[in-house]
Every structure is written in C-alpha cells, then in structure tokens.
Design an enzyme around this catalytic site. Structure first.
Site, PDB file in Angstrom:
ATOM      1  N   HIS A   1       0.844  -1.192   0.000  1.00  0.00           N
ATOM      2  CA  HIS A   1       0.000   0.000   0.000  1.00  0.00           C
ATOM      3  C   HIS A   1       0.886   1.252   0.000  1.00  0.00           C
ATOM      4  CE1 HIS A   1      -2.571   3.086   1.925  1.00  0.00           C
ATOM      5  NE2 HIS A   1      -3.560   2.468   1.320  1.00  0.00           N
ATOM      6  N   PRO A   2       0.400   2.390  -0.485  1.00  0.00           N
ATOM      7  CA  PRO A   2       1.232   3.596  -0.533  1.00  0.00           C
ATOM      8  C   PRO A   2       1.756   4.082   0.815  1.00  0.00           C
ATOM      9  CG  PRO A   2      -0.617   3.843  -2.021  1.00  0.00           C
ATOM     10  CD  PRO A   2      -0.850   2.562  -1.260  1.00  0.00           C
ATOM     11  N   ARG A   3       1.125   3.703   1.941  1.00  0.00           N
ATOM     12  CA  ARG A   3       1.642   4.087   3.248  1.00  0.00           C
ATOM     13  C   ARG A   3       2.843   3.241   3.673  1.00  0.00           C
ATOM     14  NH1 ARG A   3      -1.094   5.910   7.727  1.00  0.00           N
ATOM     15  NH2 ARG A   3       0.966   5.704   8.637  1.00  0.00           N
ATOM     16  N   LYS A   4       3.130   2.175   2.937  1.00  0.00           N
ATOM     17  CA  LYS A   4       4.215   1.279   3.307  1.00  0.00           C
ATOM     18  C   LYS A   4       5.543   1.779   2.732  1.00  0.00           C
ATOM     19  CE  LYS A   4       1.177  -1.284   5.374  1.00  0.00           C
ATOM     20  NZ  LYS A   4      -0.065  -0.524   5.145  1.00  0.00           N
ATOM     21  N   VAL A   5       6.632   1.131   3.137  1.00  0.00           N
ATOM     22  CA  VAL A   5       7.964   1.600   2.738  1.00  0.00           C
ATOM     23  C   VAL A   5       8.180   1.469   1.238  1.00  0.00           C
ATOM     24  CG1 VAL A   5      10.450   1.228   3.060  1.00  0.00           C
ATOM     25  CG2 VAL A   5       8.903   1.123   5.026  1.00  0.00           C
TER      26      VAL A   5
END
Length: 379
Positions: A182-186
């Site tokens: 997901h875009p919140r991940k690294v």
C-alpha cells in the site's frame, strides 16, 4: 504541508509501468513472476507468491492452512482491522490479546494463556515495522503445535537477529509471512501483497487459490504450443497482482535498502530531538530488532487531548494520525465477548499519535515537526 507519509516513486517506476503496458501483457504474468523471485531472494525465503493486497494474503494464509468455522486464531486487536477481518472471512474467531506498550506488538507472555483446544494459529503483527518477538512466538507455536503467521504488512526491509544472525522479516520463521505494498508502506505498488513460506505445498495452494482454483495458469496456457484445457479444482478467488504493479514493485525493491536507511536516519533524529521531553514516550526498538520505521509513534502525556494535539499540528501544516486502531472497539467486533484484558491496546490508541516519516523528509522538516510538538507539550 508535511504529510504523514510520501511514497518515493520516480521516472524509473513510471518507465517500468509504461514498458509493462506496451508489452501487451498487463495482468498477472512475467513481471509478477520476476517480482516474486526477486522478493524471495531479498528476504531469504524459498517461495514468494504475489497477490492483490495484504488482506487477501492473510486470508490465503488461513485458507491454505484449512482454518475455518470453529477454529480460533490469536492476534492483536491493536492492528488495522484487516488483520481481524481476514480471520472472520474464513469463518474463524479472532481471539484478541494485549500488546507490549513499549513496542506496540503482541505480548508474547499473554499468548500462551490465550491458547485453547480450538486454537489453530497465531497472527503476530510486526506493528509499524517494529519486529515482534519471533523467538518467543515460534517457540510457543512449536510447543503447542499451532501455526504462526506473520502479519508483516508494514515490515518490508525490517530485520531481526535470530541466534546472532541478522535476517530480514519474510525469511520464514513461522509458517507464512504476509506483506503489503500500500502507498503508506515503505515500498509500494499502489495496492498489492506478498506471501512468503518455506513450505512448497503451501506455496502451491496460494497459487491455486489466488486464481480461481485454476489447474493451469493462463501464462502456461498462452505459452503452450498445444491446446490446453484447464480445470477448476477448488473454489478459489481472484486475488491476482497485475504485471503493471509488479513492474513498479521491482523498481521499488531496488530502492528498499536506501529507503530503510533514510527512514532509520529520520527516526534517529526524532529520538535525539524528542528524547528529553518530559512525559513523551518514544517507541522502543529491541536490541534484537532493526525496524524499517514504517511509522513513528509517540505516546502523549495523559493530560493532553489526542485530537486537540493533532488539530494544533494540522493547523501548522503537519499531518499526523491517531494511534493504531483497536479492532475490538469497532462495530463488527464490539458485540463479541473478549476473554482478555486489552488495556494497553486501548491506551495506545487513545494517547498515541503517528508523526510524519518518509525517505524524502528533510532536516528542516524534521525540526519543524519537533518544534511544533514541543510547543504543544509545554504550552
């Protein structure tokens, strides 16, 4: 505005996606296969299987282990609701236990007390990228003959010391580890997930179930010089990753060491600048863990109103998030009887905030956030 997170996507990723589009093969295909192989090699896993997101990865993990109605799965309530939902999708019952307030991870000491004759698995969350106590949890799982699944949604690039050797999260310690892109991940593919395992039979089940239970993948069919007819062996799912996503993911994998190093530098800056502020509790990184610092969570003094602090920071152009949610407080799980006290989970949700952290964050950004938070604490 200083955002809570910011994915690092550049021309390399755009060109990789463009090449996948122009190749004519945009669904699950050769880019997915390459991404799986490269991810497995990076984390040290014999097998990696790409899927549509981490929620589907968790569901596939449970399905491949034949976990269903009447079974219990121990996990933390203090996690994104997808962890609990994946258990419910299979008709099994989530059994919530509390967290260690220092690391925000499941308290391994309480896991043992939660095991019953119905317990089939433990889903241990590497919360916000901080590795959980795998040594203790694997010992419990082996002793009691139950499966350990790692919810590593946030943990790509995190490391743990096992028997004195540093290993990346994703090298199998339990039965299965599940990741999110997901875009919140690294690293990100927009959406997407991955399962790693050392068990070839589990990997075979993942691949069968992710594609409708199809006996012959379409990649094999299209590449065959002979006409092939597939069978549908079980009731499966459409949990596939696209080649466009995988092409982006391969470029993101190349960046992973750099991204983790930069996040660790930002986290160190927070620790140095915030460490002496009275009443503020910083996250603890155990000596045997190296977090990728997917998120940086601080516990506010009890006298401060969480939402008020967040609004004050937002008014100054700083985005934050409240502490990680507790699934047992949400409508789908609120009516269930919870056998275990979850006080630390609730305190973490109510009194913690996540501060901005991302690879592109500058020293000026960091100091701006720290100065604004300091003024809130001492006003």
């Amino acid at each position: 505005m200083i955002p809570i997170a910011l994915p690092l996507l550049a021309h390399e990723e755009a060109e990789a996606a463009r090449a996948a589009v122009l190749s004519g093969w945009v669904s699950q295909g050769p880019q997915v296969t390459a991404f799986e192989q490269e991810f497995a090699a990076l984390v040290g896993a014999p097998f990696a299987c790409a899927v549509s997101n981490c929620t589907t990865a968790l569901q596939l993990a449970l399905a491949a282990l034949d976990i269903g109605p009447g079974d219990e799965v121990i996990t933390a309530s203090h996690s994104f609701i997808a962890t609990a939902n994946s258990i419910r999708y299979q008709g099994a019952t989530p059994v919530f236990v509390d967290i260690d307030p220092e690391t925000y991870n499941i308290d391994s000491a309480q896991v043992m007390d939660a095991i019953t004759h119905r317990t089939r698995a433990i889903i241990a969350v590497h919360q916000m990228g901080i590795p959980c106590d795998l040594a203790a949890l694997t010992a419990i799982a082996k002793r009691r003959g139950i499966a350990l699944i790692e919810d590593a949604a946030c943990a790509a690039g995190s490391e743990i010391s096992i028997d004195g050797e540093w290993e990346r999260i994703g090298k199998p310690h339990g039965r299965i580890a599940c990741f999110s892109f997901h875009p919140r991940k690294v690293i990100t593919t927009g959406e997407g997930g991955m399962l790693t395992t050392a068990d070839p039979e589990l990997d075979r089940k993942f691949r069968l179930l992710r594609q409708h239970g199809m006996s012959i993948p379409d990649t094999v069919r299209h590449g065959s010089p002979q006409v092939l007819f597939e069978d549908y062996l079980v009731v499966g799912y459409n949990f596939r990753m696209t080649d466009i996503q995988a092409a982006v993911g391969r470029k993101q994998l190349e960046r992973l060491p750099e991204l983790v190093a930069r996040r660790r530098a930002v986290a160190l800056g927070y620790a140095e600048l915030l460490g002496n502020l009275e009443g503020l509790r910083l996250p603890a990184e155990p000596a045997w863990a190296r977090s990728n610092w997917q998120s940086y969570c601080v516990r506010l003094p009890d006298r401060l109103d969480q939402k008020g602090v967040m609004q004050t920071l937002l008014d100054q152009g700083i985005a934050t998030r409240r502490g990680i949610m507790c699934a047992h407080r949400e409508a789908p799980y609120a009516a269930e009887s919870h056998r275990h006290q979850l006080r630390q989970s609730e305190l973490a949700q109510d009194h913690s905030i996540l501060l901005p952290i991302y690879a592109q964050m500058t020293e000026d950004d960091l100091r701006y956030v720290v100065n604004a938070l300091t003024r809130v604490l001492y006003r």
